[in-house]
Design a protein around this motif. Structure first.
Motif, PDB file in Angstrom:
ATOM      1  N   TYR A  42       0.844  -1.193   0.000  1.00 45.37           N
ATOM      2  CA  TYR A  42       0.000   0.000   0.000  1.00 45.37           C
ATOM      3  C   TYR A  42       0.883   1.248   0.000  1.00 45.37           C
ATOM      4  O   TYR A  42       2.091   1.178   0.238  1.00 45.37           O
ATOM      5  N   CYS A  80      -8.154  -6.260   1.840  1.00 43.88           N
ATOM      6  CA  CYS A  80      -7.172  -5.302   1.334  1.00 43.88           C
ATOM      7  C   CYS A  80      -7.784  -4.346   0.317  1.00 43.88           C
ATOM      8  O   CYS A  80      -7.449  -3.162   0.280  1.00 43.88           O
ATOM      9  N   HIS A  90      -3.668   3.337   0.893  1.00 38.51           N
ATOM     10  CA  HIS A  90      -4.414   2.919  -0.295  1.00 38.51           C
ATOM     11  C   HIS A  90      -3.810   1.626  -0.820  1.00 38.51           C
ATOM     12  O   HIS A  90      -2.595   1.538  -1.065  1.00 38.51           O
ATOM     13  N   PHE A  91      -4.628   0.614  -1.032  1.00 34.18           N
ATOM     14  CA  PHE A  91      -4.177  -0.697  -1.494  1.00 34.18           C
ATOM     15  C   PHE A  91      -3.626  -0.614  -2.917  1.00 34.18           C
ATOM     16  O   PHE A  91      -4.241  -0.032  -3.807  1.00 34.18           O
TER      17      PHE A  91
END
Length: 231
Positions: A42, A80, A90-91
């Motif tokens: 991420y 996720c 943020h994945f």
């Protein structure tokens, strides 16, 4: 020109009912532990060029057939793909540390494992909340707990995770006052779901939990800001 609809062909759509149906199709129905060291990758909005890695705890099969990686994140064991927060992360994808390959969908062997397990353990639907599965905790995750009337936090080791038929996942914690024999094993009376006793439960990786125990100033300051923001 369009063809006018007759009163009989008009339909009333209950948006809330549709939302509930969509949520139901996305709830988790089966879990499988991640035992090969695969990670979630991420980034933070403040530094888009830097990627961070976090070990996956498990994979989960949703009712719609999608398989997602799961990590203890903030207040839940979180898919996720749901990580899309400018402040917290943020994945980007999954990563195999051995090959350094980054990929976006679950590996096939985990998809097959979950699909076959779900087919074998084909539970009948019930209106009551029932336990489907219990998963061991393998990452050393800790929970920071706050009771409704208390003003101090408790830092507790997570023993495991329980999946219920409504898709809810609860962290299993240990009530030290009820431990009758050690080591604690699944099924012991001293185990309890975190939210059954604590109003707030935050999850931390082992390294962060150790810094909290050691009263690291920077970690405690960040914790105080997080708690204050939550209030």
């Amino acid at each position: 020109m369009g063809i006018p609809m007759s009163p009989r062909s008009a339909q009333v759509i209950d948006l809330e009912t549709m939302r509930n149906r969509l949520r139901a199709k996305r709830h988790l129905v089966r879990l499988a532990p991640e035992l090969d060291g695969l990670e979630m990758v991420y980034h933070l909005a403040s530094d888009l060029d830097t990627l961070y890695g976090m070990p996956l705890l498990a994979w989960g099969l949703r009712d719609d057939g999608e398989v997602v990686g799961l990590v203890p994140w903030m207040e839940a064991l979180t898919p996720c793909h749901d990580l899309d927060d400018p402040e917290h992360g943020h994945f980007v994808g999954y990563r195999d540390p051995e090959t350094e390959e980054i990929f976006y969908t679950a590996p096939e062997h985990k998809v097959y494992e979950l699909e076959h397990a779900a087919a074998y353990f084909d539970y009948e639907e019930s209106g009551e909340t029932t336990l489907l599965q219990q998963l061991p905790e393998t990452l050393g995750t800790h929970a920071l707990c706050l009771d409704e009337e208390a003003t101090t936090w408790q830092l507790k080791l997570v023993f495991g995770w329980r999946l219920y038929n409504n898709g809810t996942i609860e962290a299993l914690l240990v009530d030290e006052s009820r431990v009758e024999s050690t080591p604690v094993v699944a099924g012991d009376d001293c185990l309890y779901p975190g939210h059954s006793r604590h109003q707030v439960v935050y999850f931390f990786q082992r390294a962060i939990a150790n810094r909290i125990r050691q009263e690291d100033p920077a970690t405690l300051e960040a914790l105080a800001c997080m708690v204050g923001h939550d209030d």
